[in-house]
Design a protein around this motif. Structure first.
Motif, PDB file in Angstrom:
ATOM      1  N   VAL A  56      41.939  36.419  27.334  1.00 36.38           N
ATOM      2  CA  VAL A  56      41.249  37.414  28.168  1.00 36.38           C
ATOM      3  C   VAL A  56      42.130  38.625  28.422  1.00 36.38           C
ATOM      4  CG1 VAL A  56      40.123  37.810  30.394  1.00 36.38           C
ATOM      5  CG2 VAL A  56      39.908  35.595  29.277  1.00 36.38           C
TER       6      VAL A  56
ATOM      7  N   THR B 249      36.414  40.210  31.048  1.00 35.04           N
ATOM      8  CA  THR B 249      36.006  39.305  32.136  1.00 35.04           C
ATOM      9  C   THR B 249      34.524  38.962  32.084  1.00 35.04           C
ATOM     10  OG1 THR B 249      35.700  41.236  33.557  1.00 35.04           O
ATOM     11  CG2 THR B 249      37.803  40.091  33.702  1.00 35.04           C
TER      12      THR B 249
ATOM     13  N   GLU C  37      33.850  35.509  32.929  1.00 34.14           N
ATOM     14  CA  GLU C  37      34.317  35.038  34.244  1.00 34.14           C
ATOM     15  C   GLU C  37      33.393  33.967  34.817  1.00 34.14           C
ATOM     16  OE1 GLU C  37      35.024  36.860  38.721  1.00 34.14           O
ATOM     17  OE2 GLU C  37      34.825  38.215  37.019  1.00 34.14           O
TER      18      GLU C  37
ATOM     19  N   PHE D 119      44.374  41.830  37.531  1.00 32.21           N
ATOM     20  CA  PHE D 119      43.196  41.174  38.083  1.00 32.21           C
ATOM     21  C   PHE D 119      43.445  40.762  39.529  1.00 32.21           C
ATOM     22  CE2 PHE D 119      43.191  40.319  33.527  1.00 32.21           C
ATOM     23  CZ  PHE D 119      41.894  40.655  33.156  1.00 32.21           C
TER      24      PHE D 119
ATOM     25  N   GLN E  89      39.509  36.504  41.113  1.00 31.36           N
ATOM     26  CA  GLN E  89      38.996  36.671  39.753  1.00 31.36           C
ATOM     27  C   GLN E  89      39.798  35.829  38.763  1.00 31.36           C
ATOM     28  OE1 GLN E  89      39.270  40.691  38.145  1.00 31.36           O
ATOM     29  NE2 GLN E  89      37.241  40.484  37.236  1.00 31.36           N
TER      30      GLN E  89
ATOM     31  N   LEU F 151      38.438  32.845  36.283  1.00 30.21           N
ATOM     32  CA  LEU F 151      38.713  32.778  34.842  1.00 30.21           C
ATOM     33  C   LEU F 151      39.371  31.439  34.488  1.00 30.21           C
ATOM     34  CD1 LEU F 151      40.009  36.421  34.292  1.00 30.21           C
ATOM     35  CD2 LEU F 151      37.943  35.445  33.303  1.00 30.21           C
TER      36      LEU F 151
END
Length: 815
Positions: A605, A668, A671, A690, A694, A698
């Protein structure tokens, strides 16, 4: 003992005879009799050796006697530092003039009927240019200016002695001038420097003032400056303490010469708390403070919306006094009291509005959902199909939801739970309960990816229960959309899953009984309203995997009942989380290869889709090309980001779910919504970019199967704060704890999304730091509404409430 040693030294180390005994006998005895409770062992041993030396004092040569006396004096001096605490010198005293009492000040206005809603042009002394600059900040009336609160304060109220000053702090000292010096900079003839060396009873410090400009280089001007600070005079100095080449110093402080120690200070800054306001180009700090001097008398017109009895009950400051003290505080204590009152009022308006909305909502008749078949219900059939059992927490929450659905009052409930706690399966059971009662259900998700995931989950179970389910999103073809809409309006579809497409005018229901909103904080208040209006008064269940502390949730979602799942399903493996520096990122590639060789899959990511000229970050597109073309040619690498078409997104996700793609490089967008039990490694590049909550979301994409899973955070940040943030995540897997830390670090505005959630952007209040005031305001709001639901006895409060709510939320309605 020191006296005895001094006498012995003055008498040539002859072992003098006192009244009762000789010098060496006295010292030897006293040394070993010293209180040794607070001394380390090496000190005690040293004293014993000194005592033994004095026992042999008579037979020692003079040089040895001299050395022994000197060593003993040094030892006793160091001991005195241990046993005798240093004398503390009290801070200096400074006489400040009494704060101006605005209640008796004559108000200078250009018309005869001044009020808080009068424009600033009616106040004498405020020029048109200043009015124009204030207008650019959205300040037009006297009320606007009074609620333009300082964003911070410079604290010159801390009176200190020179020896206790610390670099980096602001402080005020009172000292006398020892020497004055001035010179013109040899490097810049337009820069002149005045230096003062000042001293108090604890030390000395240098003050430096700079004068930039050719006219200040004139010798006569500089001599005049020097004459203002005569040697020996007393000065009060306020400023920022800095660490200079020769120790601590003040650079360009505020200085005032005092006639004597008891003279009252004339300066409006020295020894005070100086407000710092949000400014705009052309509007200086000095100018806006002068404007407040003219406008603060109008605070007397601010009527208190609370009766005196309630103000006293909560030990609150009057609103008029609070307005004065927030702008020109006497001290820290009065500033804190003023801030507490204003924050209380802000929270009270929020709580009253939420609770009134809740009361109105509950008065509306809602469908009473009762199972048609109690024995062989859809929910009981659903339980039998599941390969697992509900946890006790899931059962408890579902029971709360079912109790609400059976009531004639509409349900408005928020379901909180950590990543993987099983919120979705509870929501499915609630939707089946609605269908079993003869009603339809709607499940709205913020993204197509999440909506697709929910639809697939429902399709696993519902066809076996003969329950019809369909999906509608922005990318649904028109021909298919028309068929879905027809089935929905005639009752052919029992449960509909969708994105914002559900709130379009063309969507209508036959009998909508329950609305479920997932990731509710991503939807605007108005959007949720539109979906609710598609039924007579359907029940509402909102869900979030970004939990906040329960007390805070009860307060900021005061119009919702809050349910919380605090238990994780059995069998979920704990995810190992590690952090690497950006320079160590190559280690990740070996780890990726190891996971894939075990026939597992990997997420990679990144925060950006494509390379940016403004931000030096690696992008998803760049990393995709690097991994697929250079590092992992033997594996299948996929790319997923928000700019892709819905068709391409679904194709990539399906390939990853089916196992065709080994490494998914993504932003994301994954997510929430992507559920792949075979994925066991999550790599988050530039993890410092981030938020904590968040990152936790993830991380929750892995660890969904029975295999060992791990998450690697790559830190590219250059400050300790980013590293500290990631260390929190490494050390904790508790979503509620992580979310609370995230709230404190980033602030509630960013985490909760005030614009999306419908929460106001407060002028002073902070949802995290002022939580105790928020709770107090909620209790007061409940007290007021219980005693007077229509606020007939609180006319001012009702007017303020309407004014605040209109300004904060416009015509939006909170559910």
């Amino acid at each position: 003992m020191q006296q005895a040693l001094t006498l012995e030294s003055e008498n040539g180390f002859r072992n003098i005879h006192g009244r009762k005994e000789r010098f060496n006998t006295f010292v030897a005895r006293e040394l070993i009799s010293l209180d040794s409770k607070h001394l380390p062992k090496e000190k005690i041993d040293f004293l014993i050796s000194l005592s033994e030396g004095f026992e042999a004092y008579d037979s020692s040569p003079e040089s040895a006697r001299r050395r022994l006396v000197i060593d003993t004096r040094k030892a006793l001096y160091s001991l005195s530092k241990v046993f005798d605490p240093p004398t503390t010198i009290k801070p200096p005293k400074l006489r400040l003039p009494n704060q101006k009492d605005y209640s008796n000040v004559e108000i200078n206005v250009k018309d005869s009927t001044p009020s808080l809603d009068s424009t600033l042009s009616t106040v004498k002394g405020i020029g048109s240019k200043t009015i124009e600059l204030l207008a650019s900040l959205g300040i037009f009336t006297i009320r606007d200016l009074l609620v333009h609160y300082p964003r911070d304060y410079v604290d010159y109220s801390q009176l200190k002695r020179i020896s206790s000053l610390e670099a980096g702090e602001t402080a005020t000292i009172v000292a006398s001038i020892r020497r004055t010096n001035y010179f013109t900079s040899p490097r810049n003839p337009n820069l002149s420097v005045l230096e003062l060396l000042i001293q108090d009873s604890t030390g000395r410090i240098k003050l430096t003032k700079f004068f930039a400009g050719r006219r200040f280089s004139n010798r006569g001007y500089l001599m005049k400056q020097v004459s203002q600070y005569p040697t020996g005079s007393t000065v009060a100095v306020s400023g920022l303490v800095k660490e200079g080449s020769y120790g601590k110093c003040f650079i360009d402080p505020i200085i005032e010469v005092l006639e004597n120690q008891g003279t009252s200070i004339k300066s409006k800054s020295i020894g005070r708390l100086i407000p710092i306001y949000p400014l705009t180009e052309g509007l200086t700090a000095v100018r806006i403070r002068r404007v407040f001097d003219l406008v603060l008398p109008f605070a007397a017109f601010w009527k208190d919306p609370l009766p005196q009895e309630r103000i006293s009950h909560h030990s609150l400051m009057s609103i008029q006094n609070a307005m004065n003290q927030i702008h020109q505080p006497n001290n820290l204590e009065s500033l804190n009291a003023a801030r507490r009152r204003i924050v209380f009022d802000e929270f009270l308006c929020l709580q009253l509005a939420l609770l009134r909305k809740r009361n109105l909502f509950r008065k509306k008749p809602a469908p009473q959902l009762k199972k048609v078949n109690q024995i062989n219900s859809l929910t009981s059939q659903f339980y039998s199909l599941l390969p697992f059992s509900f946890t006790n927490e899931q059962k408890r929450v579902l029971h709360e939801i079912e109790s609400d659905l059976e009531s004639s009052e509409p349900m408005a409930r928020l379901l909180q739970g950590d990543v993987g706690s099983g919120k979705t399966v509870v929501a499915i059971a609630a939707l089946l309960y609605a269908v079993d009662s003869g009603w339809q259900g709607a499940l709205m998700a913020p993204t197509e990816v999440l909506a697709q995931q929910h639809y697939k989950n429902l399709c696993k179970w519902l066809p076996q229960l003969h329950v019809t389910v369909d999906l509608i999103t922005g990318s649904t073809p028109n021909s298919r959309r028309k068929q879905i809409l027809d089935d929905l309006s005639t009752g052919g579809v029992n449960i509909i899953v969708g994105t914002h497409a559900l709130i379009e005018d063309s969507v209508s229901f036959s009998r909508l009984g329950l609305v479920v909103v997932d990731e509710q904080h991503r939807f605007g208040v108005y959007q949720r309203d539109l979906l609710l209006r598609k039924g007579l008064q359907p029940h509402l269940l909102t869900m979030t995997a970004t939990p906040i502390p329960r007390t805070l949730a009860l307060s900021i979602h005061g119009d919702l009942d809050v349910s919380q799942i605090n238990e994780m399903p059995p069998g979920r493996e704990k995810i190992k989380t590690s952090m690497l520096q950006f320079s160590q990122r190559n280690k990740v590639f070996d780890l990726i290869r190891a996971h894939i060789k075990k026939r597992h899959q990997v997420y990679f990511v990144l925060p950006l889709v494509e390379e940016s000229e403004k931000i030096e970050l690696r992008s998803a597109v760049d990393v995709y090309h690097e991994l697929s073309n250079d590092l992992f040619q033997e594996f299948n690498v996929g790319l997923l980001h928000g700019r892709m078409s819905s068709l391409d997104k679904n194709s990539t996700i399906n390939s990853f779910v089916s196992g065709e793609v080994d490494i998914l490089v993504s932003t994301t967008v994954i997510e929430v919504g992507v559920d792949v039990p075979n994925a066991t490694l999550m790599v988050i590049d530039h993890a410092d970019r981030f938020g904590l909550a968040q990152l936790h979301q993830l991380r929750g994409r892995v660890g969904r199967g029975a295999s060992f899973s791990e998450c690697i955070l790559i830190d590219s940040g250059k400050n300790s704060d980013s590293r500290k943030k990631l260390e929190y995540l490494v050390g904790s897997t508790d979503g509620f704890e992580i979310s609370e830390i995230d709230l404190r670090m980033r602030g509630p505005g960013q985490v909760l999304g005030t614009r999306q959630s419908g929460l106001p952007d407060f002028a002073l209040a902070n949802l995290v730091n002022d939580s105790h005031v928020l709770e107090l305001a909620r209790k007061e709001a409940l007290y007021i509404l219980n005693s007077d639901p229509e606020l007939n006895s609180y006319k001012l409060l009702k007017d303020n409430l309407d004014l605040h709510w209109k300004r904060f939320l416009g015509n939006s309605q909170l559910n």
